[in-house]
Design a protein around this motif. Structure first.
Motif, PDB file in Angstrom:
ATOM      1  N   ASP A   2       7.485  13.464  50.510  1.00 27.35           N
ATOM      2  CA  ASP A   2       6.670  14.598  51.028  1.00 27.35           C
ATOM      3  C   ASP A   2       5.500  14.926  50.112  1.00 27.35           C
ATOM      4  OD1 ASP A   2       8.418  14.780  53.129  1.00 27.35           O
ATOM      5  OD2 ASP A   2       9.456  16.567  52.373  1.00 27.35           O
ATOM      6  N   ALA A  60       9.144  21.661  40.129  1.00 27.81           N
ATOM      7  CA  ALA A  60       8.190  21.611  41.247  1.00 27.81           C
ATOM      8  C   ALA A  60       7.942  23.001  41.806  1.00 27.81           C
ATOM      9  CB  ALA A  60       8.731  20.687  42.339  1.00 27.81           C
ATOM     10  N   THR A  61       6.689  23.324  42.017  1.00 28.31           N
ATOM     11  CA  THR A  61       6.331  24.659  42.540  1.00 28.31           C
ATOM     12  C   THR A  61       6.623  24.804  44.023  1.00 28.31           C
ATOM     13  OG1 THR A  61       4.063  23.914  42.896  1.00 28.31           O
ATOM     14  CG2 THR A  61       4.545  25.015  40.799  1.00 28.31           C
ATOM     15  N   GLN A  62       6.688  23.690  44.755  1.00 23.07           N
ATOM     16  CA  GLN A  62       6.918  23.765  46.193  1.00 23.07           C
ATOM     17  C   GLN A  62       8.396  23.788  46.586  1.00 23.07           C
ATOM     18  OE1 GLN A  62       4.649  20.421  47.563  1.00 23.07           O
ATOM     19  NE2 GLN A  62       2.785  21.630  47.776  1.00 23.07           N
ATOM     20  N   SER A  86      11.827  25.680  46.997  1.00 28.08           N
ATOM     21  CA  SER A  86      12.170  27.097  47.192  1.00 28.08           C
ATOM     22  C   SER A  86      13.101  27.605  46.088  1.00 28.08           C
ATOM     23  CB  SER A  86      12.838  27.301  48.552  1.00 28.08           C
ATOM     24  OG  SER A  86      14.149  26.777  48.533  1.00 28.08           O
ATOM     25  N   THR A 104       5.832  16.445  47.233  1.00 30.00           N
ATOM     26  CA  THR A 104       6.190  17.600  46.397  1.00 30.00           C
ATOM     27  C   THR A 104       6.272  17.175  44.940  1.00 30.00           C
ATOM     28  OG1 THR A 104       7.439  18.516  48.243  1.00 30.00           O
ATOM     29  CG2 THR A 104       7.929  19.400  46.068  1.00 30.00           C
TER      30      THR A 104
END
Length: 121
Positions: free
Chosen positions: A115, A74-76, A78, A117
């Motif tokens: 969320d 996932a790019t979101q 951290s 994500t």
């Protein structure tokens, strides 16, 4: 018929087998043998392990690896969290992941899905 075997007394008598006094050791051994016979047991029964209890079913490693891979991709998510997830993945593959870490993984995955994500298929 209820089991009247006195386990506490047996433990005390077993402790006496280490005495420096031979008479005390012999007396304890005789009492232990009498307890075993009187209880209708034999040494094999007395020393056999307790029956295994059912282990709660946990999610499969394959499912947990899939969840980890989805979070890592996932790019979101951290970079710092990805470092922790990568360590979790290594522990899972080595068979060293604990129940708390499995729970953390499931919670993070569920939150990411809620969320938006992650989009699960």
């Amino acid at each position: 018929m209820p089991d009247k075997f006195d386990r506490e007394r047996l433990i005390k008598l077993l402790g006496m087998l280490g005495s420096a006094h031979d008479g005390e050791v012999l007396n304890a051994a005789r009492h232990i043998e009498a307890m075993v016979r009187a209880g209708g047991r034999d040494w094999d029964k007395l020393l056999s392990p307790a029956p295994a209890t059912a282990v709660p079913k946990r999610s499969s490693d394959k499912a947990d690896l899939r969840k980890l891979d989805e979070l890592l991709a996932a790019t979101q998510v951290s970079d710092i969290l990805k470092l922790r997830l990568a360590a979790l993945r290594d522990a899972l593959k080595a068979g060293r992941i604990g129940d708390r870490d499995r729970h953390l993984l499931r919670m993070l995955h569920r939150k990411a899905v809620i969320d938006g994500t992650l989009v699960t298929v």
